[in-house]
Enzyme design. Structure first.
Site, PDB file in Angstrom:
ATOM      1  CG  ASP A  27      -0.168   0.020   2.680  1.00  0.00           C
ATOM      2  OD1 ASP A  27       0.754  -0.531   2.695  1.00  0.00           O
ATOM      3  OD2 ASP A  27      -0.768   0.612   3.238  1.00  0.00           O
ATOM      4  CD  GLU A  50       8.087  -8.371   0.372  1.00  0.00           C
ATOM      5  OE1 GLU A  50       7.077  -7.536   0.434  1.00  0.00           O
ATOM      6  OE2 GLU A  50       8.291  -9.399   0.586  1.00  0.00           O
ATOM      7  CG  HIS A 113      -0.160  -1.066   7.917  1.00  0.00           C
ATOM      8  ND1 HIS A 113      -0.681   0.214   7.815  1.00  0.00           N
ATOM      9  CD2 HIS A 113       0.147  -1.274   6.729  1.00  0.00           C
ATOM     10  CE1 HIS A 113      -0.550   0.537   6.551  1.00  0.00           C
ATOM     11  NE2 HIS A 113       0.041  -0.531   5.889  1.00  0.00           N
ATOM     12  CG  HIS A 114       3.723  -2.939   6.455  1.00  0.00           C
ATOM     13  ND1 HIS A 114       3.223  -3.989   6.830  1.00  0.00           N
ATOM     14  CD2 HIS A 114       3.206  -2.576   5.466  1.00  0.00           C
ATOM     15  CE1 HIS A 114       2.488  -4.678   5.955  1.00  0.00           C
ATOM     16  NE2 HIS A 114       2.248  -3.611   4.954  1.00  0.00           N
ATOM     17  N   GLY A 405      27.262 -16.346  -0.626  1.00  0.00           N
ATOM     18  CA  GLY A 405      26.938 -17.752  -0.385  1.00  0.00           C
ATOM     19  C   GLY A 405      25.493 -18.049   0.080  1.00  0.00           C
ATOM     20  CG  ASP A 432      18.140 -31.719  -3.788  1.00  0.00           C
ATOM     21  OD1 ASP A 432      19.033 -31.147  -3.477  1.00  0.00           O
ATOM     22  OD2 ASP A 432      17.887 -33.034  -3.479  1.00  0.00           O
ATOM     23  CG  ASN A 459      22.302 -33.813  -4.243  1.00  0.00           C
ATOM     24  OD1 ASN A 459      21.599 -33.092  -3.840  1.00  0.00           O
ATOM     25  ND2 ASN A 459      23.623 -33.537  -4.983  1.00  0.00           N
ATOM     26  N   GLY A 461      19.279 -33.590  -0.618  1.00  0.00           N
ATOM     27  CA  GLY A 461      19.953 -32.920   0.233  1.00  0.00           C
ATOM     28  C   GLY A 461      20.890 -31.991   0.105  1.00  0.00           C
ATOM     29  CD  GLU A 465      24.492 -27.110   5.240  1.00  0.00           C
ATOM     30  OE1 GLU A 465      24.070 -27.687   6.341  1.00  0.00           O
ATOM     31  OE2 GLU A 465      24.334 -25.805   4.937  1.00  0.00           O
TER      32      GLU A 465
END
Length: 558
Positions: A27, A50, A113-114, A405, A432, A459, A461, A465
């Site tokens: 708004d 955003e 608001h916001h 990253g 993925d 794969n 996952g 990591e």
């Protein structure tokens, strides 16, 4: 001239080379969107959220020199702040504009608001200021001057900037300059001459000159001069991973990637033993420096943004591009441009048949699929590491979030690059786990009939990591989506192709389809969850040692 604040801002965005405004309506910014629509010179592209819009603006700016991101106050600003910080880290000029509450209400401290409901309108400005090079809350009295100052800073500093446009200010008529936006370059003939003389002495005494490239060579526009110097003198060049493909990797003078102990012996010797290293001032972090094993020689010429450092002596007010051009002009007539021949990046290896896809064979095949002139986006983790050691063809623009990253960056960034360079082929590689963070923007690509080629590495996952810690732990798993079915959920127009590849033969069929496709292509590549490029297999344990130390959990689990 007489104009409104919003119309003046629109005119300056167009002068900065912006053709699209990416964002989310709210708004407090609808009045500005109304002005954008009536102007006709900018196109607003609504994104799903955003954060995605910020990533898209980052990708757009990397190809067009600047971008515009439109948010709404508070919730929009803070949703996008990760992308804004990433643009700051990667030196990308994103012009962030937020529709703010009415100026009169902010001045009176009226809770709205916001906001936090306290009447404090400094908190969001303070938060975003940590990651932007210039900020302003526009008022009728100062709007014209502040718009010019902030946009000029984005272009000159190659950083994101931030403008708050109060909802009751956008249509206010003001006096504005009728001349063009003036983007200045620092220049000092005296200092340029001194730097040129110093560089000349160092060069003349050198027997092993070399060139090292990082991202600022592209961001500040002197990559072509570095290549011209290499070709005119036969000087070999290397690049940090953060400067990948800025100079042609298949060039006969290319020595590949430099990263301290992570380099080949030949490349490391070229850089570290040079007696005149001309370098786009590198920013060493652990991932581009072999965990801080990179060492530059004392006889270095560090090309900054608007200054040059030679053997420790800083010459402020000397533009690297101007210095390189002046030096090229001074080369003796005996220096003749080399041919610049391109080596074959890859010999075609046998590929195909019912052989399961593996990381070791996948990435050379992907490098052969990439054409000269492509825009290639590689997501942090497996994709970026897998492509990192592959030699790419000439004139490829390679985009990755190497320093920040943030996973999920590249899918919405592809929306930005498609809009910024519609005549170039766009190729995205994304895992993925990263895809699931920002998958909504696939719907915007389809809605706008964009035609990237998207490779989703399934794969199951977070592979990078797994190799750092928790190879089989559930926290590194992700839900196994039906990726090939997703485009059909997001649109009923059928303006896409999908393929699933588990074997080399299936991938080759998918690549044949993608070569001449006239619509978006999504190829799901199914890989073993515990397979990884060799560079990632080394990177994971090294990162665990760096992050957790000698008493860390990786030692207990080994």
């Amino acid at each position: 001239m007489k104009t409104t604040v919003g119309d003046f801002l629109i005119s300056r965005l167009k002068e900065a080379g912006v053709g699209h405004v990416l964002g989310v309506p709210g708004d407090f910014n609808l009045q500005f969107l109304d002005q954008i629509g009536r102007d006709g010179g900018l196109a607003f592209v609504g994104c799903c959220n955003e954060l995605n819009a910020g990533y898209a603006a980052d990708g757009y700016a990397r190809l067009r020199g600047a971008s515009a991101l439109l948010l709404t106050y508070g919730v929009g600003d803070l949703s996008a702040i990760c992308a804004i910080a990433g643009a700051a880290a990667e030196h990308v000029p994103v012009i962030c504009i937020t529709g703010a509450p009415p100026l009169e209400k902010m001045r009176k401290g009226v809770p709205l608001h916001h906001t936090l409901g306290t009447g404090d309108y400094a908190d969001v400005l303070i938060a975003v200021a940590q990651f932007t090079a210039a900020q302003a809350r526009l008022t009728p009295e100062t709007a014209a001057a502040e718009i010019d100052r902030v946009i000029r800073t984005a272009i000159e500093a190659r950083r994101p900037v931030y403008l708050q446009l109060p909802s009751d200010v956008s249509h206010v008529e003001i006096d504005a300059p009728d001349g063009p936006l003036l983007v200045g370059r620092m220049s000092s003939d005296e200092r340029l001459e001194a730097a040129l003389a110093h560089l000349g002495r160092l060069w003349d005494a050198a027997s092993a000159p070399a060139i090292l490239v990082d991202m600022d060579a592209e961001r500040f526009g002197y990559a072509s001069e570095l290549l011209a110097l290499a070709e005119a003198t036969g000087t070999r060049f290397a690049a940090l991973s953060t400067g990948k493909a800025i100079l042609p990797e298949a060039h006969e003078l290319s020595a590949g990637l430099y990263g301290g102990a992570a380099s080949t012996a030949e490349t490391r010797a070229l850089v570290e033993n040079s007696d005149c290293l001309i370098a786009a001032a590198p920013r060493f972090i652990e991932v581009n420096s072999g965990h801080f094993t990179a060492q530059l020689p004392q006889a270095s010429v560090l090309l900054g943004s608007h200054s040059v450092e030679i053997e420790g002596q800083v010459y402020y007010g000397v533009e690297p591009q101007a210095l390189l051009r002046a030096f090229l002009a001074c080369l003796p007539a005996s220096a003749r441009p080399r041919s610049g021949n391109q080596r074959n990046a890859h010999a075609e290896a046998s590929f195909g048949g019912p052989v399961p896809l593996t990381q070791a064979r996948l990435w050379p095949r992907m490098a052969n699929f990439i054409r000269p002139g492509d825009v290639v986006l590689a997501e942090s983790g497996t994709s970026n590491i897998g492509l990192g050691r592959e030699v790419l063809p000439a004139d490829v623009t390679y985009i990755a979030s190497n320093i920040w990253g943030s996973i999920g960056y590249t899918l919405p960034a592809t929306l930005g690059t498609c809009l910024a360079a519609p005549d170039r082929r766009q190729v995205l590689f994304i895992g993925d786990g990263s895809f699931q963070l920002t998958a909504q923007e696939l719907s915007t690509l389809l809605r706008l009939d964009q035609k990237p080629i998207i490779f989703v590495l399934n794969n199951r996952g977070y592979t990078i990591e797994r190799f750092i810690l928790g190879m089989t732990d559930a926290y590194n798993d992700v839900a196994n989506w039906n990726y090939a079915g997703l485009p059909g959920v997001l649109t009923d127009r059928g303006n896409f192709h999908v393929r699933v590849a588990s074997t080399e033969a299936e991938l080759d069929d998918a690549l044949s389809l993608a070569e001449d496709a006239d619509r978006l292509v999504l190829i799901e590549m199914r890989l073993d969850a515990f397979d990884a490029p060799n560079a990632l297999r080394r990177f994971g344990p090294a990162t665990a040692e760096f992050d957790y130390g000698p008493l860390g959990p990786q030692r207990v689990r080994a």
